[in-house]
Scaffold this motif. Structure first.
Motif, PDB file in Angstrom:
ATOM      1  N   ALA A 192      19.774  77.925  89.515  1.00  0.00           N
ATOM      2  CA  ALA A 192      20.254  79.291  89.284  1.00  0.00           C
ATOM      3  C   ALA A 192      20.590  79.978  90.604  1.00  0.00           C
ATOM      4  O   ALA A 192      21.635  80.637  90.735  1.00  0.00           O
ATOM      5  N   LEU A 193      19.708  79.822  91.599  1.00  0.00           N
ATOM      6  CA  LEU A 193      19.937  80.441  92.904  1.00  0.00           C
ATOM      7  C   LEU A 193      21.179  79.859  93.563  1.00  0.00           C
ATOM      8  O   LEU A 193      21.954  80.580  94.210  1.00  0.00           O
ATOM      9  N   GLY A 194      21.395  78.552  93.400  1.00  0.00           N
ATOM     10  CA  GLY A 194      22.579  77.931  93.965  1.00  0.00           C
ATOM     11  C   GLY A 194      23.862  78.517  93.401  1.00  0.00           C
ATOM     12  O   GLY A 194      24.824  78.770  94.135  1.00  0.00           O
ATOM     13  N   ILE A 195      23.875  78.773  92.096  1.00  0.00           N
ATOM     14  CA  ILE A 195      25.052  79.369  91.455  1.00  0.00           C
ATOM     15  C   ILE A 195      25.267  80.789  91.970  1.00  0.00           C
ATOM     16  O   ILE A 195      26.403  81.203  92.250  1.00  0.00           O
ATOM     17  N   VAL A 196      24.181  81.550  92.105  1.00  0.00           N
ATOM     18  CA  VAL A 196      24.296  82.923  92.611  1.00  0.00           C
ATOM     19  C   VAL A 196      24.894  82.917  94.020  1.00  0.00           C
ATOM     20  O   VAL A 196      25.818  83.687  94.324  1.00  0.00           O
ATOM     21  N   ILE A 197      24.377  82.054  94.894  1.00  0.00           N
ATOM     22  CA  ILE A 197      24.896  81.967  96.258  1.00  0.00           C
ATOM     23  C   ILE A 197      26.355  81.533  96.249  1.00  0.00           C
ATOM     24  O   ILE A 197      27.195  82.092  96.967  1.00  0.00           O
ATOM     25  N   ALA A 198      26.683  80.538  95.404  1.00  0.00           N
ATOM     26  CA  ALA A 198      28.043  80.017  95.347  1.00  0.00           C
ATOM     27  C   ALA A 198      29.057  81.087  94.975  1.00  0.00           C
ATOM     28  O   ALA A 198      30.208  81.039  95.406  1.00  0.00           O
ATOM     29  N   HIS A 199      28.632  82.063  94.179  1.00  0.00           N
ATOM     30  CA  HIS A 199      29.571  83.087  93.722  1.00  0.00           C
ATOM     31  C   HIS A 199      29.477  84.389  94.520  1.00  0.00           C
ATOM     32  O   HIS A 199      30.245  85.308  94.267  1.00  0.00           O
ATOM     33  N   LEU A 200      28.568  84.444  95.489  1.00  0.00           N
ATOM     34  CA  LEU A 200      28.449  85.649  96.309  1.00  0.00           C
ATOM     35  C   LEU A 200      29.071  85.497  97.692  1.00  0.00           C
ATOM     36  O   LEU A 200      29.510  86.474  98.283  1.00  0.00           O
ATOM     37  N   VAL A 201      29.070  84.266  98.204  1.00  0.00           N
ATOM     38  CA  VAL A 201      29.583  84.058  99.555  1.00  0.00           C
ATOM     39  C   VAL A 201      31.035  83.604  99.507  1.00  0.00           C
ATOM     40  O   VAL A 201      31.459  82.946  98.545  1.00  0.00           O
ATOM     41  N   PHE A 235      29.827  75.914 101.807  1.00  0.00           N
ATOM     42  CA  PHE A 235      29.064  76.107 103.047  1.00  0.00           C
ATOM     43  C   PHE A 235      27.825  76.947 102.777  1.00  0.00           C
ATOM     44  O   PHE A 235      26.738  76.633 103.274  1.00  0.00           O
ATOM     45  N   GLY A 236      27.968  78.015 102.005  1.00  0.00           N
ATOM     46  CA  GLY A 236      26.835  78.891 101.721  1.00  0.00           C
ATOM     47  C   GLY A 236      25.697  78.161 101.045  1.00  0.00           C
ATOM     48  O   GLY A 236      24.531  78.312 101.424  1.00  0.00           O
ATOM     49  N   VAL A 237      26.020  77.345 100.040  1.00  0.00           N
ATOM     50  CA  VAL A 237      24.981  76.617  99.312  1.00  0.00           C
ATOM     51  C   VAL A 237      24.348  75.547 100.190  1.00  0.00           C
ATOM     52  O   VAL A 237      23.117  75.454 100.291  1.00  0.00           O
ATOM     53  N   LEU A 238      25.182  74.740 100.848  1.00  0.00           N
ATOM     54  CA  LEU A 238      24.640  73.649 101.667  1.00  0.00           C
ATOM     55  C   LEU A 238      23.855  74.165 102.866  1.00  0.00           C
ATOM     56  O   LEU A 238      22.827  73.581 103.242  1.00  0.00           O
ATOM     57  N   ALA A 239      24.315  75.252 103.471  1.00  0.00           N
ATOM     58  CA  ALA A 239      23.575  75.829 104.596  1.00  0.00           C
ATOM     59  C   ALA A 239      22.210  76.340 104.121  1.00  0.00           C
ATOM     60  O   ALA A 239      21.194  76.187 104.817  1.00  0.00           O
ATOM     61  N   SER A 240      22.177  76.938 102.936  1.00  0.00           N
ATOM     62  CA  SER A 240      20.907  77.413 102.373  1.00  0.00           C
ATOM     63  C   SER A 240      19.970  76.245 102.086  1.00  0.00           C
ATOM     64  O   SER A 240      18.766  76.319 102.350  1.00  0.00           O
ATOM     65  N   VAL A 241      20.525  75.156 101.562  1.00  0.00           N
ATOM     66  CA  VAL A 241      19.722  73.956 101.308  1.00  0.00           C
ATOM     67  C   VAL A 241      19.170  73.400 102.616  1.00  0.00           C
ATOM     68  O   VAL A 241      17.984  73.034 102.703  1.00  0.00           O
ATOM     69  N   ALA A 242      20.005  73.356 103.645  1.00  0.00           N
ATOM     70  CA  ALA A 242      19.563  72.848 104.951  1.00  0.00           C
ATOM     71  C   ALA A 242      18.422  73.687 105.509  1.00  0.00           C
ATOM     72  O   ALA A 242      17.457  73.147 106.069  1.00  0.00           O
ATOM     73  N   VAL A 280      21.429  72.375  95.428  1.00  0.00           N
ATOM     74  CA  VAL A 280      22.555  71.564  95.882  1.00  0.00           C
ATOM     75  C   VAL A 280      23.509  71.217  94.735  1.00  0.00           C
ATOM     76  O   VAL A 280      24.676  70.913  94.955  1.00  0.00           O
ATOM     77  N   ASN A 281      23.030  71.288  93.497  1.00  0.00           N
ATOM     78  CA  ASN A 281      23.885  70.983  92.354  1.00  0.00           C
ATOM     79  C   ASN A 281      25.003  71.993  92.161  1.00  0.00           C
ATOM     80  O   ASN A 281      25.953  71.730  91.410  1.00  0.00           O
TER      81      ASN A 281
END
Length: 236
Positions: free
Chosen positions: A81-90, A95-102, A131-132
């Motif tokens: 859920a958090l990944g989807i939120v980040i994906a649609h906010l940045v 990059f936003g999702v993968l950087a957050s995962v890193a 990451v999904n």
């Protein structure tokens, strides 16, 4: 060049880009899952396995382990859920999702003390859920990054349809996440043996490298890898 030919070229480039990303991210997922399994004894991305193990633990009266695994499943869902939120906010979704995962993996890597073992486990689980959100589909074909049961099922059904005479070979792309994950898992297993205290650092570094690499991908080649929410559709 006609508009239709240009669109076909873009679709081909987008498919190749997507498959490259799927291979890289599935490799990281397999790497991290193998490292996490060595560190914690439990899966960090294979929630089907954790569901079964949780049920067995509870049936055997091992309530503590059972609830740890049930909580991991909940954390994994929240990570998605958090990944989807980040994906649609940045602006740069991937990059936003993968950087957050890193960053989550890097934070987990520094929690070496025994009292933080459970927190480290949940951080890695959350990162694997997040990451999904990087690649959800390629040209309309669903793709799984941290789990391959669905991919193998779709691959098998595609083989069955091919045997029955259907010549659409789109199903062959389902082999990519499996090859990515199995090769990553082998590397992760070796890293877990060689440098157990720093293996997660390697996973975090590789994830950041892929994140930075995604900044060089043209928008036309990556923006359709995610399903769009209603709000984002209205903005377009």
């Amino acid at each position: 060049m006609t508009r239709e030919k240009r669109r076909k070229i873009i679709r081909t480039q987008r498919t190749r880009t997507g498959l490259g990303l799927v291979a890289a991210i599935s490799f990281i997922a397999g790497l991290t899952d193998a490292i996490g399994l060595r560190l914690s004894g439990d899966f960090v991305s294979f929630m089907t396995g954790n569901t079964t193990r949780a049920a067995i633990a509870l049936a055997d009266g091992d309530w503590s382990h059972g609830f740890v695994l049930l909580a991991a499943i909940f954390v994994f869902v929240l990570g998605n859920a958090l990944g989807i939120v980040i994906a649609h906010l940045v602006p740069r979704r991937m990059f936003g999702v993968l950087a957050s995962v890193a960053m989550l993996l890097a934070f987990a890597a520094i929690l070496e003390a025994e009292q933080f073992r459970l927190l480290r486990f949940y951080l890695v689980v959350a990162s694997m859920g997040m990451v999904n959100a990087t690649v959800e589909h390629i040209e309309g074909l669903p793709i799984g990054l941290t789990y391959v049961t669905g991919a193998l099922s779709r691959l098998g059904r595609g083989i069955g349809r091919f045997i029955m005479g259907e010549r659409n070979l789109d199903w062959t792309i389902q082999a990519v996440p499996w090859f990515g994950m199995v090769s990553g898992a082998m590397c992760g297993a070796l890293l877990g043996l060689a440098i157990p205290d720093h293996a997660l650092v390697v996973a975090a570094a590789l994830t950041m490298i892929v994140a930075l690499s995604s900044l060089f991908i043209r928008r036309t080649l990556h923006w359709r890898f995610n399903q769009r929410t209603l709000s984002s559709s209205r903005r377009r």
